[in-house]
Design a protein around this motif. Sequence first.
Motif, short mmCIF file in Angstrom:
data_model
loop_
_atom_site.label_atom_id
_atom_site.label_comp_id
_atom_site.label_asym_id
_atom_site.label_seq_id
_atom_site.Cartn_x
_atom_site.Cartn_y
_atom_site.Cartn_z
N GLY A 234 -18.69 -30.60 41.32
CA GLY A 234 -18.90 -29.45 40.46
C GLY A 234 -18.08 -28.25 40.89
O GLY A 234 -16.96 -28.39 41.39
N CYS A 235 -18.67 -27.09 40.74
CA CYS A 235 -17.94 -25.85 41.01
C CYS A 235 -18.87 -24.86 41.69
O CYS A 235 -20.04 -24.73 41.33
N ARG A 236 -18.38 -24.16 42.70
CA ARG A 236 -19.19 -23.17 43.38
C ARG A 236 -18.41 -21.88 43.60
O ARG A 236 -17.17 -21.89 43.63
N VAL A 237 -19.14 -20.80 43.78
CA VAL A 237 -18.53 -19.49 43.97
C VAL A 237 -17.86 -19.44 45.34
O VAL A 237 -18.43 -19.90 46.34
N THR A 238 -16.67 -18.90 45.39
CA THR A 238 -15.89 -18.81 46.62
C THR A 238 -16.59 -17.92 47.66
O THR A 238 -17.13 -16.87 47.32
N GLU A 239 -16.57 -18.35 48.89
CA GLU A 239 -17.10 -17.57 50.01
C GLU A 239 -15.94 -17.03 50.83
O GLU A 239 -14.96 -17.73 51.08
N MET A 240 -16.07 -15.77 51.25
CA MET A 240 -15.05 -15.15 52.10
C MET A 240 -15.44 -15.37 53.56
O MET A 240 -16.49 -14.91 54.01
N SER A 241 -14.61 -16.08 54.30
CA SER A 241 -14.87 -16.31 55.72
C SER A 241 -14.47 -15.10 56.55
O SER A 241 -13.83 -14.17 56.06
N GLU A 242 -14.84 -15.12 57.82
CA GLU A 242 -14.43 -14.04 58.72
C GLU A 242 -12.90 -13.97 58.83
O GLU A 242 -12.32 -12.88 58.86
N ASP A 243 -12.27 -15.13 58.89
CA ASP A 243 -10.80 -15.15 58.97
C ASP A 243 -10.19 -14.56 57.70
O ASP A 243 -9.19 -13.83 57.76
N ASP A 244 -10.80 -14.88 56.54
CA ASP A 244 -10.31 -14.33 55.28
C ASP A 244 -10.35 -12.80 55.32
O ASP A 244 -9.38 -12.13 54.95
N ALA A 245 -11.48 -12.26 55.76
CA ALA A 245 -11.64 -10.80 55.81
C ALA A 245 -10.65 -10.19 56.80
O ALA A 245 -10.03 -9.15 56.51
N ASP A 246 -10.49 -10.81 57.96
CA ASP A 246 -9.58 -10.30 58.98
C ASP A 246 -8.14 -10.22 58.46
O ASP A 246 -7.37 -9.33 58.85
N GLU A 247 -7.77 -11.16 57.60
CA GLU A 247 -6.41 -11.20 57.09
C GLU A 247 -6.24 -10.36 55.83
O GLU A 247 -5.16 -9.81 55.57
N LEU A 248 -7.32 -10.24 55.04
CA LEU A 248 -7.23 -9.53 53.76
C LEU A 248 -7.26 -8.02 53.91
O LEU A 248 -6.45 -7.30 53.30
N PHE A 249 -8.17 -7.50 54.72
CA PHE A 249 -8.34 -6.05 54.80
C PHE A 249 -7.07 -5.31 55.24
O PHE A 249 -6.73 -4.27 54.67
N PRO A 250 -6.34 -5.81 56.25
CA PRO A 250 -5.11 -5.09 56.63
C PRO A 250 -4.08 -5.03 55.49
O PRO A 250 -3.37 -4.03 55.35
N VAL A 251 -4.01 -6.11 54.69
CA VAL A 251 -3.09 -6.11 53.56
C VAL A 251 -3.56 -5.11 52.50
O VAL A 251 -2.76 -4.34 51.95
N MET A 252 -4.86 -5.12 52.22
CA MET A 252 -5.40 -4.16 51.25
C MET A 252 -5.24 -2.73 51.74
O MET A 252 -5.03 -1.81 50.95
N ALA A 253 -5.34 -2.54 53.05
CA ALA A 253 -5.16 -1.20 53.62
C ALA A 253 -3.75 -0.68 53.32
O ALA A 253 -3.56 0.49 52.98
N LEU A 254 -2.76 -1.56 53.46
CA LEU A 254 -1.38 -1.17 53.15
C LEU A 254 -1.22 -0.87 51.66
O LEU A 254 -0.61 0.14 51.28
N LEU A 255 -1.77 -1.74 50.82
CA LEU A 255 -1.63 -1.57 49.38
C LEU A 255 -2.35 -0.31 48.88
O LEU A 255 -1.80 0.48 48.11
N GLU A 256 -3.60 -0.15 49.32
CA GLU A 256 -4.36 1.01 48.85
C GLU A 256 -3.82 2.31 49.45
O GLU A 256 -3.90 3.37 48.82
N GLY A 257 -3.28 2.23 50.64
CA GLY A 257 -2.63 3.40 51.21
C GLY A 257 -1.45 3.83 50.35
O GLY A 257 -1.26 5.01 50.06
N ARG A 258 -0.67 2.85 49.93
CA ARG A 258 0.47 3.17 49.06
C ARG A 258 0.00 3.70 47.71
O ARG A 258 0.62 4.61 47.14
N CYS A 259 -1.10 3.15 47.20
CA CYS A 259 -1.67 3.67 45.95
C CYS A 259 -2.00 5.15 46.10
O CYS A 259 -1.70 5.96 45.21
#
Length: 228
Positions: free
Chosen positions: A71-96
């Motif tokens: 079937g299908c389930r909602v995606t879960e964000m792992s600790e590794d996902d968060a560790d890698e995502l937030f720094p990228v979003m910080a760069l993007l939102e900073g530029r915004c």
Amino acid sequence: MVAPTPLRPASLHEEVATRLRAMVFDRVLVPGQWIDELALARDWEISRTPLREALKVLASEGLVTLVPRQGCRVTEMSEDDADELFPVMALLEGRCAFEAVRKARPADVKELRRLHEVLEKHARARNIDGYYRANHEFHSKVQALADNRWLDRATNDLRRFLRLLRGRQLNWPGRIEASINEHRVLIAAIEHGDAARAERLMHDHLMAQLAALKALRAHEQQTSTQHA
């Protein structure tokens, strides 16, 4: 919860995708939850075909995971996902923030101040859900003011994954107070037209969110181990 309004036959799977996306972001469907296709099709009075097409759309966006023969389930964000995502979003939102300050008109800055006051209200009431929603609106407005279609595309693509977390870090003691303080210095930089400072503050604001999230998760793991 998404209102059970009638669905139009035209582009049905797109409407179903919109409804499912809202349910994921509002945590009506929580991370890791299996999606009951039969129940949804029954409740919405549709066949499973448009539902499955809609789930394919959400899978392409990374919001749900299709599991063969299960079937299908909602995606879960792992600790590794968060560790890698937030720094990228910080760069993007900073530029915004940088581009928003350079392009904002007085009326735009006034609107950001109004959104900030909504944040202040929710912070005083310690209304986590209200603060989360107002924070999302504030960040989205900054992004819109940046008016950069390439930056917009990249930020939108990744912001949906942050929304899977739905501001969990706000549950960490003292995080709302710290967050509103970060917003106070940010809105001051915006009102003073200091684009470079706004960029640094927005970047640091995102990284502070990650730090709070990591602290919360560590505490939850320690508590779980103690009660095991």
